[in-house]
Scaffold this motif. Structure first.
Motif, mmCIF file in Angstrom:
data_model
loop_
_atom_site.group_PDB
_atom_site.id
_atom_site.type_symbol
_atom_site.label_atom_id
_atom_site.label_comp_id
_atom_site.label_asym_id
_atom_site.label_seq_id
_atom_site.Cartn_x
_atom_site.Cartn_y
_atom_site.Cartn_z
ATOM 1 N N LEU A 15 0.831 -1.202 0.000
ATOM 2 C CA LEU A 15 0.000 0.000 0.000
ATOM 3 C C LEU A 15 0.868 1.256 0.000
ATOM 4 O O LEU A 15 0.604 2.198 -0.751
ATOM 5 N N ALA A 16 1.911 1.256 0.807
ATOM 6 C CA ALA A 16 2.808 2.412 0.854
ATOM 7 C C ALA A 16 3.476 2.627 -0.495
ATOM 8 O O ALA A 16 3.590 3.762 -0.969
ATOM 9 N N HIS A 17 3.911 1.556 -1.122
ATOM 10 C CA HIS A 17 4.552 1.694 -2.435
ATOM 11 C C HIS A 17 3.585 2.266 -3.466
ATOM 12 O O HIS A 17 3.953 3.148 -4.252
ATOM 13 N N LEU A 18 2.353 1.797 -3.467
ATOM 14 C CA LEU A 18 1.365 2.305 -4.417
ATOM 15 C C LEU A 18 1.057 3.782 -4.184
ATOM 16 O O LEU A 18 0.946 4.560 -5.134
ATOM 17 N N ILE A 19 0.931 4.173 -2.922
ATOM 18 C CA ILE A 19 0.631 5.577 -2.606
ATOM 19 C C ILE A 19 1.798 6.475 -3.001
ATOM 20 O O ILE A 19 1.607 7.538 -3.600
ATOM 21 N N VAL A 20 3.022 6.064 -2.675
ATOM 22 C CA VAL A 20 4.196 6.870 -3.036
ATOM 23 C C VAL A 20 4.338 6.965 -4.547
ATOM 24 O O VAL A 20 4.665 8.028 -5.077
ATOM 25 N N ASP A 39 9.694 5.640 -0.355
ATOM 26 C CA ASP A 39 8.932 4.437 0.017
ATOM 27 C C ASP A 39 9.211 4.013 1.458
ATOM 28 O O ASP A 39 8.289 3.687 2.207
ATOM 29 N N LYS A 40 10.479 4.002 1.820
ATOM 30 C CA LYS A 40 10.857 3.518 3.146
ATOM 31 C C LYS A 40 10.288 4.424 4.246
ATOM 32 O O LYS A 40 9.714 3.937 5.219
ATOM 33 N N LEU A 69 10.679 -3.786 3.550
ATOM 34 C CA LEU A 69 9.978 -4.510 2.490
ATOM 35 C C LEU A 69 9.478 -3.555 1.411
ATOM 36 O O LEU A 69 9.549 -3.865 0.218
ATOM 37 N N ALA A 70 9.003 -2.376 1.797
ATOM 38 C CA ALA A 70 8.560 -1.393 0.814
ATOM 39 C C ALA A 70 9.731 -0.952 -0.064
ATOM 40 O O ALA A 70 9.576 -0.768 -1.274
#
Length: 78
Positions: A15-20, A39-40, A69-70
């Motif tokens: 989710l964090a990767h998609l938002i960033v 991302d991190k 992981l992100a």
């Protein structure tokens, strides 16, 4: 580690990767680079609250795993 925690870690990282990725695609100068375009950093900060609320101090460690992981997802998908 049970499957629920593992699913949450993977889910928060994705989710964090998609938002960033979405925020970076906006290409707005007024959006600060950290934590919104990293991302991190973003993964750590969006996960720290829920993880501490659910798992106490151990949630900090889970948030750190989510951040790493992100970053791995970012490294191998770009």
């Amino acid at each position: 580690m049970n499957i629920n925690i593992l699913t949450q870690i993977i889910g928060f990282a994705c989710l964090a990767h998609l938002i960033v990725d979405f925020i970076v695609s906006l290409d707005k100068e007024w959006i600060p680079t950290k934590p919104f375009k990293c991302d991190k950093c973003f993964a750590f900060w969006i996960s720290i609250g829920p993880m501490i609320a659910m798992y106490g101090f151990t949630g900090v460690l889970y948030s750190a795993c989510i951040a790493i992981l992100a970053q791995i997802i970012f490294k191998y998908t770009v």
